[in-house]
Design a protein around this motif. Structure first.
Motif, PDB file in Angstrom:
ATOM      1  N   SER A 180       2.982 -13.490  -1.321  1.00  0.00           N
ATOM      2  CA  SER A 180       1.971 -14.002  -0.558  1.00  0.00           C
ATOM      3  C   SER A 180       0.679 -12.804  -0.408  1.00  0.00           C
ATOM      4  O   SER A 180      -0.091 -13.126   0.474  1.00  0.00           O
ATOM      5  N   GLY A 181       0.982 -11.840  -1.425  1.00  0.00           N
ATOM      6  CA  GLY A 181      -0.081 -10.784  -0.923  1.00  0.00           C
ATOM      7  C   GLY A 181       0.055  -9.745   0.015  1.00  0.00           C
ATOM      8  O   GLY A 181      -0.861  -8.891   0.268  1.00  0.00           O
ATOM      9  N   HIS A 182       1.432  -9.755   0.519  1.00  0.00           N
ATOM     10  CA  HIS A 182       1.613  -8.729   1.608  1.00  0.00           C
ATOM     11  C   HIS A 182       1.840  -7.367   1.219  1.00  0.00           C
ATOM     12  O   HIS A 182       2.385  -7.185   0.068  1.00  0.00           O
ATOM     13  N   PHE A 183       1.441  -6.220   1.818  1.00  0.00           N
ATOM     14  CA  PHE A 183       1.782  -4.788   1.687  1.00  0.00           C
ATOM     15  C   PHE A 183       2.701  -4.434   2.401  1.00  0.00           C
ATOM     16  O   PHE A 183       2.879  -4.167   3.540  1.00  0.00           O
ATOM     17  N   ILE A 184       3.982  -4.120   1.756  1.00  0.00           N
ATOM     18  CA  ILE A 184       4.901  -3.607   2.461  1.00  0.00           C
ATOM     19  C   ILE A 184       5.030  -2.049   2.507  1.00  0.00           C
ATOM     20  O   ILE A 184       5.038  -1.309   1.727  1.00  0.00           O
ATOM     21  N   CYS A 185       4.868  -1.767   3.857  1.00  0.00           N
ATOM     22  CA  CYS A 185       4.889  -0.218   4.238  1.00  0.00           C
ATOM     23  C   CYS A 185       6.027  -0.280   5.380  1.00  0.00           C
ATOM     24  O   CYS A 185       6.326  -1.022   6.007  1.00  0.00           O
ATOM     25  N   PRO A 186       6.284   1.317   5.578  1.00  0.00           N
ATOM     26  CA  PRO A 186       7.415   1.488   6.709  1.00  0.00           C
ATOM     27  C   PRO A 186       6.864   1.205   8.156  1.00  0.00           C
ATOM     28  O   PRO A 186       7.599   1.075   8.982  1.00  0.00           O
ATOM     29  N   THR A 187       5.507   1.046   8.300  1.00  0.00           N
ATOM     30  CA  THR A 187       4.943   0.867   9.531  1.00  0.00           C
ATOM     31  C   THR A 187       4.667  -0.703   9.978  1.00  0.00           C
ATOM     32  O   THR A 187       5.100  -1.035  10.930  1.00  0.00           O
ATOM     33  N   ALA A 188       4.417  -1.385   8.903  1.00  0.00           N
ATOM     34  CA  ALA A 188       4.169  -2.892   9.327  1.00  0.00           C
ATOM     35  C   ALA A 188       5.547  -3.746   8.861  1.00  0.00           C
ATOM     36  O   ALA A 188       5.664  -4.604   9.572  1.00  0.00           O
ATOM     37  N   TYR A 189       6.189  -3.168   7.878  1.00  0.00           N
ATOM     38  CA  TYR A 189       7.409  -3.976   7.435  1.00  0.00           C
ATOM     39  C   TYR A 189       8.736  -3.102   7.195  1.00  0.00           C
ATOM     40  O   TYR A 189       9.016  -2.926   6.114  1.00  0.00           O
TER      41      TYR A 189
END
Length: 210
Positions: free
Chosen positions: A11-20
């Motif tokens: 879906s184009g999401h960026f997976i990082c420790p802060t957001a996800y």
């Protein structure tokens, strides 16, 4: 977790420790990342790890089936460049920082607000920001304008607020991605890429970048 992570990436999401945080921890395990990457490759995509701060899915093949979607995604990021970069410049000046904002940096509303309210030039810079499309608003007070800008940055994925009751925002890995886009565009301009002369390869490189 495999299904949720795969769907988020597609879906184009960026997976990082802060957001996800949960998805990031999942992908940080090599065996899980390999499984996700094997799945993405079936769809002509690949899992990218940016500086150990961010995972995202990029296209490995550009053709007529995905070119419109790629161009739309890249166009969206490019439209955010100026307002987000100007916001980062304002924050650097207001907080007396030497380095631009990176992933995991903390932005405290009250600290930033105090700096803006005591410096007319920064307040004017904030007002100009709210005239740009991304941050467009009719709000007039420094407090309301700043809160609005931070909320828009949260909505577009550049900031996250782990505690919704607090006024502290944390920069996400998408900020680092934006820095990479800026570097890519600067390199492209320095090389004076001519799509006609290169048979359109410059355009496809831009599309592959996402």
């Amino acid at each position: 977790m495999f299904k949720q992570v795969a769907e988020a990436l597609l879906s184009g999401h960026f997976i990082c420790p802060t957001a996800y945080p949960d998805a990031f921890e999942y992908l940080s395990q090599a065996s899980n990342a390999d499984k996700i990457n094997a799945f993405l490759k079936l769809l002509d995509r690949e899992l990218f790890d940016l500086d150990g701060e961010l995972f995202y899915a990029a296209y490995t093949v550009v053709d007529d089936s995905n070119r419109p979607a790629i161009r739309e995604a890249f166009s969206e990021v490019r439209s955010q460049l100026r307002p987000v970069v100007e916001w980062m410049d304002m924050v650097m000046t207001a907080l007396g920082q030497d380095m631009p904002i990176r992933a995991r940096d903390e932005i405290r509303l009250h600290q930033l607000l105090q700096a803006l309210e005591h410096e007319p030039s920064l307040a004017e810079q904030l007002n100009r920001l709210t005239q740009l499309t991304l941050f467009k608003t009719s709000k007039t007070s420094v407090h309301d304008q700043l809160l609005w800008v931070l909320q828009k940055l949260e909505q577009t994925g550049y900031l996250a607020r782990p505690n919704q009751q607090a006024s502290m925002y944390i920069a996400t890995g998408k900020i680092n991605y934006l820095h990479q886009v800026i570097a890519f565009l600067n390199d492209a301009e320095n090389l004076e890429l001519d799509q006609h002369a290169t048979g359109g390869s410059g355009g496809e490189q831009q599309e592959l970048f996402l």
